[in-house]
Write an enzyme that holds these catalytic residues in place. Structure first.
Site, PDB file in Angstrom:
ATOM      1  CG  HIS A  64     -21.549 -18.155 -40.570  1.00  9.66           C
ATOM      2  ND1 HIS A  64     -21.167 -19.335 -39.974  1.00  9.66           N
ATOM      3  CD2 HIS A  64     -20.818 -17.177 -39.974  1.00  9.66           C
ATOM      4  CE1 HIS A  64     -20.265 -19.060 -39.044  1.00  9.66           C
ATOM      5  NE2 HIS A  64     -20.032 -17.755 -39.028  1.00  9.66           N
ATOM      6  CD  GLU A  81     -17.953  -9.230 -39.674  1.00 12.35           C
ATOM      7  OE1 GLU A  81     -18.319  -8.490 -38.732  1.00 12.35           O
ATOM      8  OE2 GLU A  81     -16.783  -9.579 -39.843  1.00 12.35           O
TER       9      GLU A  81
HETATM   10  N1  ACO Z   1     -23.124 -13.386 -51.487  1.00 10.97           N
HETATM   11  C1  ACO Z   1     -23.328 -14.055 -52.639  1.00 10.97           C
HETATM   12  N2  ACO Z   1     -23.109 -15.375 -52.788  1.00 10.97           N
HETATM   13  C2  ACO Z   1     -22.660 -16.027 -51.719  1.00 10.97           C
HETATM   14  C3  ACO Z   1     -22.437 -15.398 -50.479  1.00 10.97           C
HETATM   15  C4  ACO Z   1     -22.698 -14.023 -50.394  1.00 10.97           C
HETATM   16  N3  ACO Z   1     -22.504 -13.353 -49.269  1.00 10.97           N
HETATM   17  N4  ACO Z   1     -21.999 -16.299 -49.594  1.00 10.97           N
HETATM   18  C5  ACO Z   1     -21.909 -17.466 -50.243  1.00 10.97           C
HETATM   19  N5  ACO Z   1     -22.323 -17.307 -51.525  1.00 10.97           N
HETATM   20  C6  ACO Z   1     -22.410 -18.310 -52.565  1.00 10.97           C
HETATM   21  C7  ACO Z   1     -21.021 -18.709 -53.047  1.00 10.97           C
HETATM   22  O1  ACO Z   1     -20.597 -17.896 -54.124  1.00 10.97           O
HETATM   23  C8  ACO Z   1     -21.206 -20.137 -53.452  1.00 10.97           C
HETATM   24  O2  ACO Z   1     -21.781 -20.174 -54.730  1.00 10.97           O
HETATM   25  P1  ACO Z   1     -21.309 -21.282 -55.816  1.00 10.97           P
HETATM   26  O3  ACO Z   1     -21.651 -22.609 -55.172  1.00 10.97           O
HETATM   27  O4  ACO Z   1     -22.109 -20.963 -57.021  1.00 10.97           O
HETATM   28  O5  ACO Z   1     -19.835 -21.093 -55.975  1.00 10.97           O
HETATM   29  C9  ACO Z   1     -22.283 -20.656 -52.478  1.00 10.97           C
HETATM   30  O6  ACO Z   1     -22.987 -19.498 -52.013  1.00 10.97           O
HETATM   31  C10 ACO Z   1     -21.682 -21.371 -51.291  1.00 10.97           C
HETATM   32  O7  ACO Z   1     -20.744 -20.541 -50.672  1.00 10.97           O
HETATM   33  P2  ACO Z   1     -19.420 -21.032 -49.992  1.00 10.97           P
HETATM   34  O8  ACO Z   1     -18.270 -20.312 -50.601  1.00 10.97           O
HETATM   35  O9  ACO Z   1     -19.364 -22.525 -49.982  1.00 10.97           O
HETATM   36  O10 ACO Z   1     -19.616 -20.578 -48.531  1.00 10.97           O
HETATM   37  P3  ACO Z   1     -18.492 -20.656 -47.435  1.00 10.97           P
HETATM   38  O11 ACO Z   1     -19.049 -21.429 -46.323  1.00 10.97           O
HETATM   39  O12 ACO Z   1     -17.204 -21.123 -47.997  1.00 10.97           O
HETATM   40  O13 ACO Z   1     -18.315 -19.119 -47.094  1.00 10.97           O
HETATM   41  C11 ACO Z   1     -18.599 -16.990 -46.241  1.00 10.97           C
HETATM   42  C12 ACO Z   1     -18.867 -18.480 -46.015  1.00 10.97           C
HETATM   43  C13 ACO Z   1     -17.111 -16.786 -46.531  1.00 10.97           C
HETATM   44  C14 ACO Z   1     -18.973 -16.229 -44.983  1.00 10.97           C
HETATM   45  C15 ACO Z   1     -19.438 -16.506 -47.442  1.00 10.97           C
HETATM   46  O14 ACO Z   1     -20.807 -16.690 -47.183  1.00 10.97           O
HETATM   47  C16 ACO Z   1     -19.125 -15.069 -47.816  1.00 10.97           C
HETATM   48  O15 ACO Z   1     -18.197 -14.834 -48.594  1.00 10.97           O
HETATM   49  N6  ACO Z   1     -19.899 -14.071 -47.266  1.00 10.97           N
HETATM   50  C17 ACO Z   1     -19.619 -12.685 -47.542  1.00 10.97           C
HETATM   51  C18 ACO Z   1     -18.477 -12.190 -46.663  1.00 10.97           C
HETATM   52  C19 ACO Z   1     -18.891 -12.030 -45.196  1.00 10.97           C
HETATM   53  O16 ACO Z   1     -19.959 -11.542 -44.869  1.00 10.97           O
HETATM   54  N7  ACO Z   1     -17.978 -12.457 -44.310  1.00 10.97           N
HETATM   55  C20 ACO Z   1     -18.192 -12.383 -42.860  1.00 10.97           C
HETATM   56  C21 ACO Z   1     -18.541 -13.731 -42.327  1.00 10.97           C
HETATM   57  S1  ACO Z   1     -18.901 -13.692 -40.587  1.00 10.97           S
HETATM   58  C22 ACO Z   1     -17.365 -13.680 -39.856  1.00 10.97           C
HETATM   59  O17 ACO Z   1     -16.399 -14.172 -40.355  1.00 10.97           O
HETATM   60  C23 ACO Z   1     -17.241 -13.017 -38.579  1.00 10.97           C
END
Ligand code: ACO
Length: 358
Positions: free
Chosen positions: A244, A303
């Site tokens: 998140h 989710e």
């Molecule tokens: N699985 C694997 N790796 C992840 C995940 C995940 N679920 N979430 C973040 N990371 C990794 C990223 O790849 C990134 O790695 P890097 O630095 O090597 O590139 C690092 O962790 C940081 O992630 P960010 O992209 O900076 O996180 P951000 O805050 O932009 O994204 C998000 C948050 C979009 C929710 C992300 O965690 C994600 O994609 N989760 C999966 C999708 C999901 O569950 N979405 C629902 C969110 S809740 C809602 O919207 C109601």
């Protein structure tokens, strides 16, 4: 540039997301005091007082029921082109037909419509006749009745109510920000909600819960979770339902929904094997994410348990984003209203990094 991290883009009285302590407050009430305790109508009354909705839960219930009847008129115009779209795209197309403006009747119709359109689309896409709303029911009860054609049980109504309340508002998430940007141009509630729905649809936001079930199906059995998760992360892919932008601890909404799921129990349609598989995948995923990203807290988000709860309630997975919209639309309209009445045109700037003009 990193996704407007830490930028304060609005002042709101609607909700506060405390990412460090894992706390969500909606209009002065902690999520624990609302989820499973108050109806969706009661929370709408909090979000939309005093201009858009009446102050009592009962009055909101009656107003919303009338708006559901108005929304159902659009269902008569379902055609084969529309039904060939994905459920979220068909919902978007139906929402686009509703009238726009900044008056109360437009706002109410927007709040009511997704709860009517989603069950109607589920049924129509399966070749079954949509069921009209009933003004004697609560919003959650009517949504379930329009899905199945039966009078829903109290435990199902409470579970869906808990879900709608839990997702009703959540600070300046991507879809709510979108709604505020559009409302700030004075385009009207319908345009703001339609744009927000487009933002919600993406898999990084409200499109995640369907893929959570795909993940559980692909894992198949608890003992296969470790290999599956390792392979997924090894390919550089994300695990849906984890991580998140704001929470640095577990998303409190995940716990609210897990409680609702446990309350529903086997008698309410919760499959114990499914829950055991989900818990094994969750444990494995959290351990693997900790090992893969030791510097970034990646915890279970809303989710993950949304997927299990909505599945237990009988919604097909391609409708999960639409059911999310049925709850979040309360927040979208409330933020649009707040933006219209307290904000200015939202117009940030970009830094030009292209070639210099000759
Ligand atoms: N699985 C694997 N790796 C992840 C995940 C995940 N679920 N979430 C973040 N990371 C990794 C990223 O790849 C990134 O790695 P890097 O630095 O090597 O590139 C690092 O962790 C940081 O992630 P960010 O992209 O900076 O996180 P951000 O805050 O932009 O994204 C998000 C948050 C979009 C929710 C992300 O965690 C994600 O994609 N989760 C999966 C999708 C999901 O569950 N979405 C629902 C969110 S809740 C809602 O919207 C109601």
């Amino acid at each position: 540039m990193s996704g407007l991290d830490n930028v304060i883009a609005a002042e709101t009285r609607l909700s506060e997301v405390d990412g460090l302590n894992g706390r969500l407050v909606i209009c002065g009430h902690s999520l624990d005091a609302l989820a499973g305790q108050k109806s969706f109508e009661a929370v709408l009354a909090l979000l939309l007082l005093p201009d858009v909705l009446s102050s009592s839960e009962e009055a909101v219930r009656a107003e919303l029921a009338q708006a559901r009847l108005r929304a159902f008129r659009e269902v008569a115009r379902l055609d084969t082109d529309l039904l060939s779209l994905s459920l979220t795209e068909a919902l978007r197309a139906l929402m686009a037909r509703l009238p726009d403006g900044e008056d109360k009747s437009v706002a109410l119709l927007q709040i009511a419509a997704p709860a009517v359109f989603v069950p109607a689309l589920i049924r129509a896409k399966a070749g079954r006749k949509p069921i009209p709303p009933h003004t004697g029911r609560s919003h959650a009860a009517d949504m379930l009745a329009m899905l199945t054609g039966d009078q829903p049980g109290e435990e199902h109504i409470r579970a869906l109510d808990t879900y709608l309340v839990t997702v009703s508002d959540h600070g300046l998430n991507a879809s709510t920000f979108t709604a505020r940007v559009v409302a700030s141009t004075r385009a009207g509630y319908a345009s703001a909600v339609l744009a927000a729905l487009g933002a919600l649809k993406g898999p990084l936001h409200g499109g995640a819960p369907g893929p959570v079930l795909d993940m559980l199906d692909a894992v198949g059995a608890p003992e296969q979770a470790a290999d599956w998760v390792a392979a997924k992360l090894g390919r550089g892919e994300r695990l849906m339902g984890f991580g998140h932008r704001i929470y640095r601890v577990r998303d409190p909404r995940a716990d609210a929904l897990k409680t609702a799921l446990n309350r529903l129990g086997a008698a309410g349609g919760m499959d114990a094997d499914r829950l055991a598989l989900a818990e094994a995948v969750e444990r494995t995923a959290l351990a693997a994410l900790r090992a893969a990203k030791p510097d970034r807290v990646l915890e279970t988000n809303v989710e993950f348990f949304t997927a299990l709860l909505l599945e237990a309630l009988g919604f097909p997975r391609d409708a999960f984003t639409g059911v999310f919209a049925a709850g979040r639309v309360g927040g979208w309209v409330a933020h649009a209203h707040e933006q219209i009445h307290t904000g200015r045109l939202i117009r940030p700037q970009s830094r030009y990094v292209g070639p210099k003009a000759a």
